[in-house]
Scaffold this active site. Structure first.
Site, PDB file in Angstrom:
ATOM      1  CE  LYS A 103      62.567  29.553 -41.157  1.00  0.00           C
ATOM      2  NZ  LYS A 103      62.266  30.463 -40.032  1.00  0.00           N
ATOM      3  CG  HIS A 132      60.214  24.124 -38.005  1.00  0.00           C
ATOM      4  ND1 HIS A 132      61.222  25.060 -38.082  1.00  0.00           N
ATOM      5  CD2 HIS A 132      59.143  24.768 -37.505  1.00  0.00           C
ATOM      6  CE1 HIS A 132      60.774  26.218 -37.631  1.00  0.00           C
ATOM      7  NE2 HIS A 132      59.510  26.068 -37.289  1.00  0.00           N
ATOM      8  CB  SER A 168      57.651  31.988 -41.283  1.00  0.00           C
ATOM      9  OG  SER A 168      58.894  31.989 -40.628  1.00  0.00           O
ATOM     10  CG  ASP A 220      61.039  33.497 -42.856  1.00  0.00           C
ATOM     11  OD1 ASP A 220      59.892  33.802 -42.478  1.00  0.00           O
ATOM     12  OD2 ASP A 220      61.839  32.881 -42.156  1.00  0.00           O
ATOM     13  NE  ARG A 255      55.044  36.214 -38.356  1.00  0.00           N
ATOM     14  CZ  ARG A 255      55.381  34.923 -38.327  1.00  0.00           C
ATOM     15  NH1 ARG A 255      56.343  34.470 -39.105  1.00  0.00           N
ATOM     16  NH2 ARG A 255      54.757  34.103 -37.516  1.00  0.00           N
TER      17      ARG A 255
END
Lengths: 433, 433
Positions: A187, A82, A183, A161, A168
């Protein structure tokens, strides 16, 4: 407990209880709590922060707001990557098939454009037909067939989320550590992974503009991941200038294809390899990241990684012909070079300003309901340290209309600085945690 | 300039330019900027504040977001009163007809429930048929006929505030000086007044809980008013306990009738008279407030003030029979006393807690779209300093269902403290600015 009382408690600096967080998140997911109350709470969290215990609780509550994926039927180690989001960061797209080609499963749930940064899903959707909204069963089938799958959050997966992320983006509440951490990790933990490599961006085009802030975010992410029993590694990488030579959805798919062919830009190729190497190490396939690099290069050279990408596109409904014929990707009717006002060396190519310009060109969203113009963006970006001469293009701007180009130009003009003495390149990978 | 960039600038502590404020407010009024972005901006303003110049600019922009009222055809001096909002604050309702009966025009645009405090409009709407949504022409006609009119913001008048006021109520962004000042003053300046008396509340049931905060708000209000060429006076008054003996819409109309008959509770009657006296002084009718008191008492005794109220109700479509027969007002099916657990003197009757209890009883809103239950609230409230004996009611709770009563009871229990030694009464009027 009325929602506004919970907002008020956070506004006044109190730590929210598990019960307060649960009731707010559940109410928001069910639609009883409207977006405007969630926006106010997000801004209060921006200012007041959250304790580590609150952040972990919020992550868990968000993860449990929907179903989680059971990947136990897949025998390969399951590792994901990520990035906290940068300008021109298309790394996930070549990385997932590359790592999969080495025998590691990459179950990747990606996001949409957030703030001035692009989103992997938006990029993939510039491939005609590519479906990011697979069912959980389709996701698992794709993962089993080709070793990777990149999808969006399904309606059933972390619905909290899905709503908050979009909100956001348009309420200036993106750069908050507890909100970023919950967030990302809600996930990732819902994906059924064994380990996670984090690419925490730092610099002008990142949420975290200083090394200290980036390190704080990386440590907060690692803490939540480890407290849930996962193997987690983080790299802090530079986001002073855009990554690679393209910014914008279809343009970044083209660059991803170049990377998978072993002829991508030096920086985006290097980061793809280094993050992939961390993933193979976390998977236990290779003793250390350096040892993984030759295997990874081999997978690019043989075309095995590209083949996995081709298969993944086809399995997800996309037109895999774009791999061999990138002109099938959308392209913009207006393409205009921005030329160097003087000769010298590129000293800045400010990622934040280029990101904002890309937004004005049509590559991003200004409202959750906005559509992205997939062909918009910038290509052939020069890099810091490169020598340029007056009149040479520093970038090509792509947009639907000349008006979009005109709106973006002042930001582009500001983004570049050219100096007469050679410029030392800042390191791309700043730190490993 | 995208809305989220304006939010971001305020979030980061910058003063917004006139252009930024104008474009955000215009976009919000037109519906291009959604509630969630306005909520995020409001929370950012809560934390970062505004400079005096920003507050004045915001006030002017909000005032100019719609039409303003031209009262030049009315020869009488036009003076209004505004309270920053308290628990049980029904003063506007007896005050407007009382001051009008002395020959001063009172063009009053009032608000709805905000936070835990009630709204004058909600109270008046408990009178069957009473219309708060007059057209500007109807408002002027009523004002000419009886000397006062109390209405809500028309669609055309300060539309920016109409939307923001409701939004702030449910996003915990009420107690912010620049937001309070711009909300109050944009409406008041749009009324076409010559002068304004401010009742700035201070204490447990007020936005401003300390004397310093209340003074800061009063001074900010006076500064904006004077910068726009108006005569402005402010009283800082105590809001430790509810004003009068009732909280809740129909119940407060009943108390207003008592005040107009000269037999209201001591505190709500005194404040009505003192604020009215300030208005007569600002109008130039009387040299100083003390001199006005006997004229005002006379208008109560002769029933002239009550007659003006009767006329105003009739002209605004309401059933004026409620004046002589208050049982025509809505009343609650469930009425339950809350009794003193011990004998002694009332030391606290916490206005904040009683206000929250009234909300749970049904007297206020938890969402902008919620309906008010007009009959709900509290009556026969004991006052600080009063002697009570075990088992004596400290208040009667009114609600639609026993469940509402049960929800409110713990707050009521917390609100009252009874001590064994006599309690000194705090002054009602704390300061005059």
């Amino acid at each position: 407990m009325l929602p506004q009382w919970i907002i008020e408690r956070k506004r006044d600096g109190h730590a929210l209880t598990d019960e307060e967080l649960s009731s707010f998140i559940a109410g928001y997911v069910q639609g009883d709590i409207p977006d405007y109350q969630a926006a106010a709470l997000a801004m209060a969290i921006y200012f007041q922060g959250m304790t580590p215990a609150e952040t972990t609780a919020l992550t868990r509550i968000m993860m449990q707001s929907g179903e989680t994926i059971d990947t136990s039927s897949i025998p390969a180690p399951k590792i994901d990557k990520h990035s906290t989001g940068g300008i021109g960061d298309k790394i996930s797209i070549p990385l997932a098939p590359l790592v999969a080609s080495c025998g590691v499963a990459v179950p990747m749930i990606a996001g949409r454009g957030l703030g001035i940064t692009g989103g992997t899903l938006d990029k993939l959707e510039s491939i005609p037909g590519y479906r990011v909204n697979l069912t959980t069963q389709e996701f698992l089938t794709t993962l089993k067939s080709c070793g990777c799958s990149i999808i969006g959050q399904t309606e059933h997966l972390v619905p909290a989320d899905r709503k908050l992320y979009a909100l956001r983006d348009v309420t200036a509440t993106v750069p908050s550590i507890p909100l970023i951490v919950s967030s990302i990790m809600s996930k990732k933990l819902a994906e059924g992974i064994d380990g996670l490599v984090l690419d925490v961006k730092c610099g002008a085009g990142a949420f975290m503009q200083t090394r200290d802030n980036a390190r704080a975010l990386a440590n907060a992410l690692i803490a939540v991941g480890q407290s849930m029993g996962k193997r987690v590694t983080a790299l802090i990488t530079s986001m002073e200038q855009p990554l690679g030579r393209t910014v914008g959805n279809a343009l970044e798919i083209k660059e991803s294809l170049d990377i998978l062919r072993g002829r991508g830009p030096a920086d985006s190729t290097e980061l793809t390899l280094r993050l992939s190497a961390e993933m193979l190490t976390l998977a236990g396939l290779i003793p250390n990241p350096d040892a993984a690099l030759s295997l990874l290069r081999h997978k690019l050279e043989t075309g095995e990684a590209l083949n996995v990408f081709r298969t993944m596109i086809r399995l997800q409904g996309g037109n895999a012909d774009i791999v061999d014929n990138p002109s099938l990707l959308p392209s913009a009717p207006v393409q205009q070079p921005f030329t160097a006002p003087s000769s010298g060396f590129v000293a800045t190519a400010n990622a934040g300003k280029i990101g904002r310009a890309a937004l004005l060109l049509g590559a991003g969203r200004t409202k959750t309901t906005d559509n992205i113009y997939h062909a918009a963006g910038l290509s052939e970006l020069v890099k810091i340290g490169e020598r340029v001469v007056t009149g040479q293009p520093l970038a090509i701007l792509h947009a639907a209309t000349p008006e979009c180009i005109a709106a973006a130009l002042p930001l582009i003009r500001d983004a570049f600085t050219i100096v007469t003495t050679p410029v030392t390149l800042p390191p791309l990978i700043m730190e490993r945690l």
